[in-house]
Motif scaffolding. Structure first.
Motif, PDB file in Angstrom:
ATOM      1  N   PRO A  84       0.795  -1.230   0.000  1.00 32.71           N
ATOM      2  CA  PRO A  84       0.000   0.000   0.000  1.00 32.71           C
ATOM      3  C   PRO A  84       0.830   1.283   0.000  1.00 32.71           C
ATOM      4  CG  PRO A  84      -0.993  -1.591   1.474  1.00 32.71           C
ATOM      5  CD  PRO A  84       0.346  -2.160   1.048  1.00 32.71           C
ATOM      6  N   VAL A  85       1.996   1.249   0.621  1.00 31.52           N
ATOM      7  CA  VAL A  85       2.869   2.426   0.633  1.00 31.52           C
ATOM      8  C   VAL A  85       3.373   2.716  -0.780  1.00 31.52           C
ATOM      9  CG1 VAL A  85       5.034   3.371   1.539  1.00 31.52           C
ATOM     10  CG2 VAL A  85       3.534   1.999   3.013  1.00 31.52           C
ATOM     11  N   SER A  86       3.840   1.700  -1.454  1.00 34.02           N
ATOM     12  CA  SER A  86       4.314   1.853  -2.829  1.00 34.02           C
ATOM     13  C   SER A  86       3.174   2.283  -3.755  1.00 34.02           C
ATOM     14  CB  SER A  86       4.914   0.530  -3.303  1.00 34.02           C
ATOM     15  OG  SER A  86       5.275   0.602  -4.654  1.00 34.02           O
ATOM     16  N   LEU A  87       2.024   1.652  -3.572  1.00 30.57           N
ATOM     17  CA  LEU A  87       0.853   2.007  -4.375  1.00 30.57           C
ATOM     18  C   LEU A  87       0.527   3.488  -4.222  1.00 30.57           C
ATOM     19  CD1 LEU A  87      -1.654   1.105  -6.071  1.00 30.57           C
ATOM     20  CD2 LEU A  87      -2.803   0.762  -3.882  1.00 30.57           C
ATOM     21  N   SER A  92       0.009   8.790  -6.256  1.00 27.01           N
ATOM     22  CA  SER A  92      -0.275  10.047  -5.580  1.00 27.01           C
ATOM     23  C   SER A  92      -0.337  11.196  -6.591  1.00 27.01           C
ATOM     24  CB  SER A  92       0.807  10.324  -4.543  1.00 27.01           C
ATOM     25  OG  SER A  92       0.521  11.505  -3.829  1.00 27.01           O
ATOM     26  N   GLY A  93      -1.377  12.011  -6.465  1.00 27.46           N
ATOM     27  CA  GLY A  93      -1.548  13.161  -7.350  1.00 27.46           C
ATOM     28  C   GLY A  93      -2.184  12.824  -8.687  1.00 27.46           C
ATOM     29  N   ARG A  94      -2.586  11.597  -8.883  1.00 26.25           N
ATOM     30  CA  ARG A  94      -3.175  11.163 -10.160  1.00 26.25           C
ATOM     31  C   ARG A  94      -4.705  11.119 -10.123  1.00 26.25           C
ATOM     32  NH1 ARG A  94       1.320  11.992 -12.757  1.00 26.25           N
ATOM     33  NH2 ARG A  94       2.944  10.464 -12.455  1.00 26.25           N
ATOM     34  N   ARG A  95      -5.279  11.579  -9.003  1.00 32.21           N
ATOM     35  CA  ARG A  95      -6.740  11.644  -8.842  1.00 32.21           C
ATOM     36  C   ARG A  95      -7.411  10.266  -8.893  1.00 32.21           C
ATOM     37  NH1 ARG A  95      -8.382  17.363 -10.093  1.00 32.21           N
ATOM     38  NH2 ARG A  95      -6.417  18.351 -10.587  1.00 32.21           N
ATOM     39  N   PRO A  98      -9.664   7.099  -4.432  1.00 25.39           N
ATOM     40  CA  PRO A  98     -10.661   6.087  -4.050  1.00 25.39           C
ATOM     41  C   PRO A  98     -10.295   4.685  -4.559  1.00 25.39           C
ATOM     42  CG  PRO A  98     -11.766   8.085  -4.780  1.00 25.39           C
ATOM     43  CD  PRO A  98     -10.297   8.257  -5.084  1.00 25.39           C
ATOM     44  N   GLN A  99      -9.808   4.602  -5.777  1.00 23.41           N
ATOM     45  CA  GLN A  99      -9.402   3.303  -6.321  1.00 23.41           C
ATOM     46  C   GLN A  99      -8.143   2.788  -5.622  1.00 23.41           C
ATOM     47  OE1 GLN A  99     -10.001   6.083  -8.173  1.00 23.41           O
ATOM     48  NE2 GLN A  99     -11.877   5.547  -9.243  1.00 23.41           N
ATOM     49  N   ALA A 100      -7.221   3.686  -5.311  1.00 22.73           N
ATOM     50  CA  ALA A 100      -5.997   3.297  -4.611  1.00 22.73           C
ATOM     51  C   ALA A 100      -6.327   2.751  -3.222  1.00 22.73           C
ATOM     52  CB  ALA A 100      -5.037   4.482  -4.514  1.00 22.73           C
ATOM     53  N   VAL A 101      -7.267   3.391  -2.529  1.00 22.73           N
ATOM     54  CA  VAL A 101      -7.680   2.920  -1.204  1.00 22.73           C
ATOM     55  C   VAL A 101      -8.281   1.521  -1.316  1.00 22.73           C
ATOM     56  CG1 VAL A 101      -9.316   3.298   0.700  1.00 22.73           C
ATOM     57  CG2 VAL A 101      -7.973   5.199  -0.198  1.00 22.73           C
ATOM     58  N   GLN A 102      -9.097   1.306  -2.331  1.00 20.85           N
ATOM     59  CA  GLN A 102      -9.720  -0.008  -2.520  1.00 20.85           C
ATOM     60  C   GLN A 102      -8.660  -1.086  -2.761  1.00 20.85           C
ATOM     61  OE1 GLN A 102     -12.197  -0.545  -6.080  1.00 20.85           O
ATOM     62  NE2 GLN A 102     -13.751  -1.431  -4.724  1.00 20.85           N
ATOM     63  N   TRP A 103      -7.696  -0.799  -3.625  1.00 22.69           N
ATOM     64  CA  TRP A 103      -6.646  -1.795  -3.892  1.00 22.69           C
ATOM     65  C   TRP A 103      -5.717  -1.983  -2.698  1.00 22.69           C
ATOM     66  CZ3 TRP A 103      -6.443  -5.551  -7.160  1.00 22.69           C
ATOM     67  CH2 TRP A 103      -7.262  -5.503  -8.284  1.00 22.69           C
ATOM     68  N   ALA A 104      -5.407  -0.901  -2.002  1.00 26.24           N
ATOM     69  CA  ALA A 104      -4.563  -1.004  -0.809  1.00 26.24           C
ATOM     70  C   ALA A 104      -5.262  -1.838   0.261  1.00 26.24           C
ATOM     71  CB  ALA A 104      -4.233   0.387  -0.278  1.00 26.24           C
ATOM     72  N   SER A 105      -6.564  -1.686   0.377  1.00 22.28           N
ATOM     73  CA  SER A 105      -7.332  -2.481   1.328  1.00 22.28           C
ATOM     74  C   SER A 105      -7.268  -3.965   0.971  1.00 22.28           C
ATOM     75  CB  SER A 105      -8.780  -1.989   1.350  1.00 22.28           C
ATOM     76  OG  SER A 105      -9.534  -2.742   2.256  1.00 22.28           O
TER      77      SER A 105
END
Length: 165
Positions: A84-87, A92-95, A98-105
């Motif tokens: 999740p840190v790398s993700l 970051s900054g690519r808008r 919400p999708q990043a949070v879902q994949w990190a989860s």
């Protein structure tokens, strides 16, 4: 912020935009990951040292295979829980928060499952080396059942109980 909705009933949840929700969920996820990362990194670090001890050469072929599987599981859990840190850093900054949070989860949940497998295999190996008692499989099964209850059973029961009314 009001506790009531338009019709005068009680409102549940927060009044936040998708981006605000993603920001909050990201912060919560990172706090959760910190706890899991600490555990998996300590366990994995310990596992890496075992092969360099004199006792390792005395292990049976089965115990060495369990050890190797445990190290691979620990490395996999470490990777999933650090992902999740790398993700976040790469998107970051690519808008796409919400999708990043879902994949990190999802990666965090996978990391927890791999941590459970690593812990199970570690316990199995340690108990096999420490004792040749026939109760080892039963002890490992009891601990795994406890982890499953604490990590997944109770949270899923609570989620079901309080979100399906």
């Amino acid at each position: 912020m009001s506790d009531t909705a338009e019709g005068g009933g009680r409102r549940r949840g927060r009044n936040e935009t998708e981006e605000e929700r993603a920001d909050r969920m990201w912060q919560e996820l990172i706090q959760e990951v910190r706890v899991a990362q600490m555990g998996v990194q300590i366990l994995f670090g310990f596992l890496l040292t075992v092969v360099f001890t004199p006792k390792y050469d005395d292990l049976s072929g089965t115990d060495q295979a369990i050890y190797l599987a445990t190290v691979i599981l620990g490395a996999s859990a470490t990777g999933a829980l650090i992902a999740p840190v790398s993700l976040h850093r790469l998107v970051s900054g690519r808008r796409v928060k919400p999708q990043a949070v879902q994949w990190a989860s999802r990666l965090t949940l996978l990391g927890l499952v791999l941590l459970l497998a690593t812990t199970t295999a570690s316990l199995l190996l340690i108990l096999r080396v420490a004792t040749d008692d026939g109760s080892v499989p039963w002890l490992v099964t009891a601990v795994v059942a406890w982890y499953l209850l604490c990590w997944f059973g109770f949270p899923l029961w609570l989620r079901h109980r309080h979100t399906t009314r």
